[in-house]
Design a protein around this motif. Structure first.
Motif, mmCIF file in Angstrom:
data_model
loop_
_atom_site.group_PDB
_atom_site.id
_atom_site.type_symbol
_atom_site.label_atom_id
_atom_site.label_comp_id
_atom_site.label_asym_id
_atom_site.label_seq_id
_atom_site.Cartn_x
_atom_site.Cartn_y
_atom_site.Cartn_z
ATOM 1 N N UNK A 1 111.425 18.200 31.598
ATOM 2 C CA UNK A 1 109.995 17.916 31.570
ATOM 3 C C UNK A 1 109.272 18.585 32.733
ATOM 4 N N UNK A 2 109.753 18.390 33.951
ATOM 5 C CA UNK A 2 109.013 18.893 35.108
ATOM 6 C C UNK A 2 109.048 20.412 35.193
ATOM 7 N N UNK A 3 110.173 21.043 34.883
ATOM 8 C CA UNK A 3 110.223 22.490 35.010
ATOM 9 C C UNK A 3 109.543 23.197 33.838
ATOM 10 N N UNK A 4 109.509 22.570 32.692
ATOM 11 C CA UNK A 4 108.708 23.099 31.592
ATOM 12 C C UNK A 4 107.220 22.988 31.940
ATOM 13 N N UNK A 5 106.851 21.896 32.594
ATOM 14 C CA UNK A 5 105.476 21.706 33.073
ATOM 15 C C UNK A 5 105.118 22.787 34.091
ATOM 16 N N UNK A 6 106.040 23.092 35.002
ATOM 17 C CA UNK A 6 105.797 24.139 36.001
ATOM 18 C C UNK A 6 105.603 25.500 35.340
ATOM 19 N N UNK A 7 106.411 25.784 34.332
ATOM 20 C CA UNK A 7 106.294 27.069 33.645
ATOM 21 C C UNK A 7 104.942 27.210 32.969
ATOM 22 N N UNK B 1 107.379 10.836 36.982
ATOM 23 C CA UNK B 1 108.816 11.048 36.759
ATOM 24 C C UNK B 1 109.146 10.460 35.399
ATOM 25 N N UNK B 2 109.175 11.316 34.368
ATOM 26 C CA UNK B 2 109.530 10.879 33.018
ATOM 27 C C UNK B 2 111.051 10.779 32.960
ATOM 28 N N UNK B 3 111.577 9.572 32.812
ATOM 29 C CA UNK B 3 113.017 9.367 32.920
ATOM 30 C C UNK B 3 113.808 10.124 31.843
ATOM 31 N N UNK B 4 113.239 10.240 30.647
ATOM 32 C CA UNK B 4 113.933 10.928 29.567
ATOM 33 C C UNK B 4 113.841 12.437 29.775
ATOM 34 N N UNK C 1 106.332 23.854 27.230
ATOM 35 C CA UNK C 1 105.820 22.523 27.538
ATOM 36 C C UNK C 1 105.031 21.958 26.361
ATOM 37 N N UNK C 2 104.275 22.798 25.684
ATOM 38 C CA UNK C 2 103.488 22.337 24.537
ATOM 39 C C UNK C 2 104.386 21.752 23.457
ATOM 40 N N UNK C 3 105.496 22.428 23.186
ATOM 41 C CA UNK C 3 106.440 21.918 22.182
ATOM 42 C C UNK C 3 107.201 20.704 22.694
ATOM 43 N N UNK C 4 107.501 20.708 23.994
ATOM 44 C CA UNK C 4 108.290 19.621 24.563
ATOM 45 C C UNK C 4 107.565 18.283 24.496
ATOM 46 N N UNK C 5 106.287 18.263 24.851
ATOM 47 C CA UNK C 5 105.575 16.980 24.887
ATOM 48 C C UNK C 5 105.448 16.365 23.498
ATOM 49 N N UNK C 6 105.492 17.203 22.469
ATOM 50 C CA UNK C 6 105.437 16.676 21.102
ATOM 51 C C UNK C 6 106.702 15.901 20.757
ATOM 52 N N UNK C 7 107.808 16.215 21.432
ATOM 53 C CA UNK C 7 109.060 15.493 21.201
ATOM 54 C C UNK C 7 109.010 14.090 21.794
ATOM 55 N N UNK C 8 108.182 13.913 22.816
ATOM 56 C CA UNK C 8 108.040 12.598 23.429
ATOM 57 C C UNK C 8 107.099 11.713 22.630
#
Length: 279
Positions: free
Chosen positions: A193-199, A185-188, A109-116
């Motif tokens: 996004x949500x399952x990385x957030x859950x992890x 609900x982040x459309x992209x 999730x930390x890496x993912x949010x940087x892509x947004x």
């Protein structure tokens, strides 16, 4: 103890969620037009040219309910749900859990949010300082955010608020700050996004709000009327790490604003969540 907890919470439920027909919001945030919680929580002050309405005084309500924290263990299986003035007892049963397919996400999730957005940082989430490594519940899908509407701040929250109906529902459940998180609900790449957030946050329960969030989480076409309040086990693999997430769909809170007859159903589903978290 569980019976006392539910009974006390129920007494104020209908009144506390009701928004007066004369009540108007003080402002509208660009991406959260119908939910007032986030700009206030991050300390934003909108100027007059940013506001859609003239600021007015609104009545604030609070819950004064002396009940144990969510970690308390219930002593009884039968829970009464007094929704009306003279209701008949309703027994709430947590329905048998259904299995769902494996969901795989390739990044943390930390890496993912940087892509947004490179400005999105976990430590900027309101209430993140109270986070202790895991949470009780994720509420997912109250708001929808298009790619063109991404804000400069990470649009998640972990603190209590009475600024919208979802906030009042959370306060009624007596879940403290840092023990829950609200995720839009982040459309992209929404599923990633949500399952990385859950992890990352390791919730005991994931609650998708409304049909769109439910279909995304369960990865199939379903009627929300048939699956609300039903528990599903979703196995995920994020960045090589596996996790089983318990999921219970709930009707979208905005539905309660236009159809008050759904309050009884929503409250019964919320009691299932409370019972699950305290068992």
């Amino acid at each position: 103890m569980a019976q006392q907890l539910i009974s006390k919470l129920t007494k104020d439920f209908n009144n506390k969620l009701k928004i007066s027909s004369n009540e108007k919001p003080n402002y509208y945030a660009k991406i959260f037009e119908n939910t007032l919680w986030f700009p206030k929580l991050v300390g934003r002050t909108l100027s007059s040219n940013e506001a859609s309405n003239k600021p007015i005084e609104t009545k604030k309500e609070s819950f004064e309910v002396n009940v144990p924290e969510i970690a308390a263990k219930p002593q009884e299986a039968k829970i009464e749900v007094p929704i009306e003035d003279n209701p008949a007892p309703v027994k709430i049963e947590v329905e048998k859990k259904a299995s769902s397919s494996l969901v795989k996400v390739d990044t943390s999730f930390t890496n993912l949010i940087q892509k947004y957005n490179e400005n999105w940082k976990l430590e900027t989430i309101p209430g993140y300082q109270d986070y202790q490594g895991e949470i009780d519940i994720i509420f997912f899908g109250l708001d929808e955010i298009e790619e063109s509407e991404f804000p400069d701040f990470l649009p998640l929250s972990m603190i209590e608020s009475d600024q919208d109906i979802m906030g009042r529902m959370i306060k009624a459940m007596k879940i403290s700050s840092g023990r829950f998180i609200r995720v839009p609900f982040i459309k992209k790449n929404a599923k990633e996004f949500i399952f990385s957030c859950c992890a990352h946050f390791k919730p005991s329960l994931l609650v998708p709000l409304g049909a769109a969030a439910t279909k995304l989480c369960l990865d199939k076409q379903v009627r929300l009327a048939n699956v609300h309040g039903v528990f599903h086990s979703i196995q995920t693999e994020v960045d090589g790490k596996t996790q089983v997430i318990e999921t219970m769909p709930l009707f979208h809170p905005k539905l309660l604003e236009v159809n008050e007859s759904m309050k009884k159903t929503a409250w019964a589903d919320m009691q299932k969540a409370i019972k699950f978290l305290t068992s």
